[in-house]
Write a protein that holds these residues in place. Structure first.
Motif, mmCIF file in Angstrom:
data_model
loop_
_atom_site.group_PDB
_atom_site.id
_atom_site.type_symbol
_atom_site.label_atom_id
_atom_site.label_comp_id
_atom_site.label_asym_id
_atom_site.label_seq_id
_atom_site.Cartn_x
_atom_site.Cartn_y
_atom_site.Cartn_z
ATOM 1 N N LEU A 365 3.029 7.652 8.224
ATOM 2 C CA LEU A 365 1.846 7.835 9.062
ATOM 3 C C LEU A 365 1.053 9.068 8.661
ATOM 4 O O LEU A 365 -0.164 9.115 8.828
ATOM 5 N N GLY A 366 1.728 10.070 8.138
ATOM 6 C CA GLY A 366 1.045 11.306 7.789
ATOM 7 C C GLY A 366 0.636 11.418 6.342
ATOM 8 O O GLY A 366 0.074 12.444 5.929
ATOM 9 N N MET A 367 0.876 10.379 5.546
ATOM 10 C CA MET A 367 0.575 10.468 4.129
ATOM 11 C C MET A 367 -0.903 10.736 3.817
ATOM 12 O O MET A 367 -1.214 11.384 2.821
ATOM 13 N N ASP A 415 9.355 -2.116 6.203
ATOM 14 C CA ASP A 415 9.740 -1.121 7.206
ATOM 15 C C ASP A 415 9.021 -1.458 8.518
ATOM 16 O O ASP A 415 7.820 -1.222 8.667
ATOM 17 N N ASP A 416 9.758 -2.021 9.476
ATOM 18 C CA ASP A 416 9.142 -2.472 10.725
ATOM 19 C C ASP A 416 8.555 -1.322 11.535
ATOM 20 O O ASP A 416 7.524 -1.482 12.198
ATOM 21 N N SER A 421 3.835 0.912 13.934
ATOM 22 C CA SER A 421 3.076 2.122 14.245
ATOM 23 C C SER A 421 1.640 2.026 13.726
ATOM 24 O O SER A 421 0.699 2.439 14.410
ATOM 25 N N LEU A 422 1.484 1.441 12.546
ATOM 26 C CA LEU A 422 0.149 1.323 11.968
ATOM 27 C C LEU A 422 -0.716 0.337 12.742
ATOM 28 O O LEU A 422 -1.885 0.605 13.036
ATOM 29 N N ASP A 530 1.937 -5.033 4.054
ATOM 30 C CA ASP A 530 3.225 -4.332 4.032
ATOM 31 C C ASP A 530 3.017 -2.967 3.363
ATOM 32 O O ASP A 530 3.235 -2.804 2.167
ATOM 33 N N TRP A 531 2.599 -1.970 4.161
ATOM 34 C CA TRP A 531 2.278 -0.657 3.609
ATOM 35 C C TRP A 531 3.518 0.160 3.258
ATOM 36 O O TRP A 531 3.397 1.239 2.669
ATOM 37 N N SER A 532 4.702 -0.321 3.605
ATOM 38 C CA SER A 532 5.911 0.403 3.216
ATOM 39 C C SER A 532 6.198 0.269 1.729
ATOM 40 O O SER A 532 7.074 0.960 1.202
#
Length: 534
Positions: A365-367, A415-416, A421-422, A530-532
């Motif tokens: 989330l903080g990337m 990563d669920d 969260s996104l 799928d941003w993970s």
């Protein structure tokens, strides 16, 4: 002045720079490990003084590092020979002693895993203390030979050693005067300022002025006298005093103290207000555990470090504070120094990533924060990057595509937590996150990582012999793998990027290959949602 600052910078950012970076990362890693993986409260041990001393090692090391930087800046002739000696010095026995010490410091974490370390502090103290002594002694002798240390420490009428000892004891000196910190008026003023700041972000601020308790929703903190900002006042006052003493021949003392000390005190108080406000916001909006165990433990010394180095840079920059002709002239600007461009952006990347891991519910989330930090770093060193040959190479582009496809095919399940969260974010926030994340992943991260792992580390380890080249490729790729969660795939990618660079001797080729690989992964991540993956 017979030695210019550019020469000092070039030597310092060589072997000495990389070893100091290793030492700092080790210290931070051990500190974070004990903070998040162990249960220890100094007040519950039978040796609270020793426990507090150990817990202050990070701040102590940062103060010493800052003061050492001041000494190098103030007395370049004194340190030139020492820094030059670090370039060719090798001591495998000292290196082994250093790493043995690091392992000893980590041993109690393993031996008492899952137990309350407060109850076993006496048993854990011996390996901690022995490990600290061995790691420090081994690290110092790994960095430079004994005679070089002797020459550099016992100079300037023996003032170097007392100054560094004073720097190491600054946290303890501040702690020892805590009984006089009960300044009720300052506590009340700080409480009011924190409340005003929080009301800019939330309408649900609840406060109790008599007890100095304030919070949002169900997360409350009590602003004790030591949280009023006096601790920061003491730290920055000592730092400004040390600066004034070191540069006593250069600065106009009255001007310096009348200008820099009030600025330092005011900035320290403002940063303390922001620290408390952020602590409450993180505890209420993100995670109470992150706020208490992460942000609360490290924000103070991180802000002090930034303030100290900022004051140092400001004092060096303002000509009016110095006597005529005393300011050193830098022959080569920092932003044109290729070694600095290889090391400093990566150091910023690591520090920012550590903060993100401590402050956000999920690091992903903080990337985007990294995107802004790395963007600033790359723009700052733009004069260095403009000197590179940037014409794309077909082999580099193709190899990057292969790495990207392989990374996607070997990807684990999504990563669920990150996905949920996104997608809980507003549409505009999710779009902004995605754009900044892609820019950081495809453009900035390849530049910063390749400049360090291939441009600096691989090039430094490489040599004419086949065994040296093979060792350089393996070690730089292994270090690259350790930075990523999927270490096996990252190690293979590191081998590819190293081969690409060595093919024509251009780090720009490795950057192109890395950028294409990340571009493939980012494209698939956006397509799947799928941003993970990145």
């Amino acid at each position: 002045m017979t030695v210019d600052a550019a020469r000092i910078s070039s030597v310092w950012l060589g072997r000495a720079g990389i070893l100091l970076a290793i030492f700092v990362l080790e210290l931070v890693a051990i500190s974070l490990a004990y903070q998040f993986l162990a249960d220890i409260v100094c007040e519950h041990t039978d040796a609270m003084g020793a426990c507090n001393f150990l817990r202050g090692m990070v701040l102590r090391a940062l103060v010493v590092l800052g003061v050492a930087a001041l000494l190098i800046r103030a007395w370049p002739e004194t340190f030139a020979e020492f820094l030059q000696s670090t370039r060719t010095h090798r001591n495998s026995a000292a290196r082994a002693v250093h790493f043995l010490g690091v392992l000893l410091m980590a041993t109690p974490l393993v031996v008492f895993w899952g137990q309350d370390l407060s109850a076993h502090f006496s048993q854990a103290f011996l390996p901690w203390a022995a490990g600290a002594v061995l790691s420090i002694a081994g690290g110092l002798l790994w960095l430079a030979p004994m005679d070089a240390w002797g020459r550099v420490l016992w100079t300037r009428r023996h003032s170097t050693v007392p100054i560094l000892l004073l720097a190491a004891l600054v946290p303890d000196l501040v702690l020892s005067i805590r009984p006089i910190w009960d300044w009720q008026a300052l506590t009340a003023l700080t409480f009011s300022a924190v409340e005003t700041t929080l009301r800019l972000f939330s309408a649900n601020v609840d406060s109790e002025a008599i007890e100095y308790v304030i919070g949002i929703d169900d997360f409350y903190v009590s602003i004790a006298p030591q949280c009023s900002g006096v601790e920061g006042f003491a730290l920055v006052t000592v730092f400004v005093a040390i600066y004034a003493f070191i540069f006593r021949q250069d600065v106009r003392m009255k001007r310096f103290l009348l200008v820099m000390l009030p600025i330092a005190l005011l900035m320290s108080w403002i940063l303390n207000i922001l620290r408390i406000a952020l602590l409450i916001l993180i505890g209420a909006r993100i995670s109470p555990e992150i706020a208490v165990n992460g942000f609360h433990s490290y924000a103070g010394w991180l802000m002090f470090t930034c303030l100290a180095f900022g004051l140092m840079a400001l004092a060096q920059k303002v000509t009016w504070l110095h006597r005529e002709g005393t300011r050193p002239v830098v022959a080569q600007p920092l932003r044109s120094d290729i070694i600095a461009a290889q090391l400093l952006p990566f150091a910023l990347f690591m520090v920012t990533s550590t903060l993100i891991a401590a402050l956000f519910l999920h690091p992903g989330l903080g990337m985007p924060v990294n995107t802004f930090v790395l963007g600033f770093a790359v723009l700052f060193f733009l004069p260095v990057f403009r000197r590179f040959e940037w014409q794309p190479d077909a082999v580099a582009l193709a190899s990057g595509a292969v790495v990207g496809i392989g990374w996607v095919l070997a990807a684990p399940a999504a990563d669920d937590l990150l996905t949920e969260s996104l997608f809980a974010l507003p549409v505009w926030a999710l779009a902004l996150w995605a754009v900044t994340r892609i820019i950081g992943t495809v453009v900035l991260v390849p530049i910063v990582e390749e400049m360090f792992f291939r441009g600096y580390l691989l090039a430094r380890l490489d040599g004419p012999q086949l065994w040296r080249r093979a060792g350089a490729v393996v070690l730089s790729s292994a270090a690259f793998a350790l930075l990523h969660g999927r270490w096996f795939e990252a190690g293979l990618a590191g081998l590819v990027f190293a081969a690409v660079m060595l093919r024509r001797g251009r780090v720009s080729d490795a950057i192109w290959s890395h950028a294409v690989a990340n571009g493939v992964v980012a494209a698939v991540a956006a397509w799947r949602g799928d941003w993970s993956l990145i």
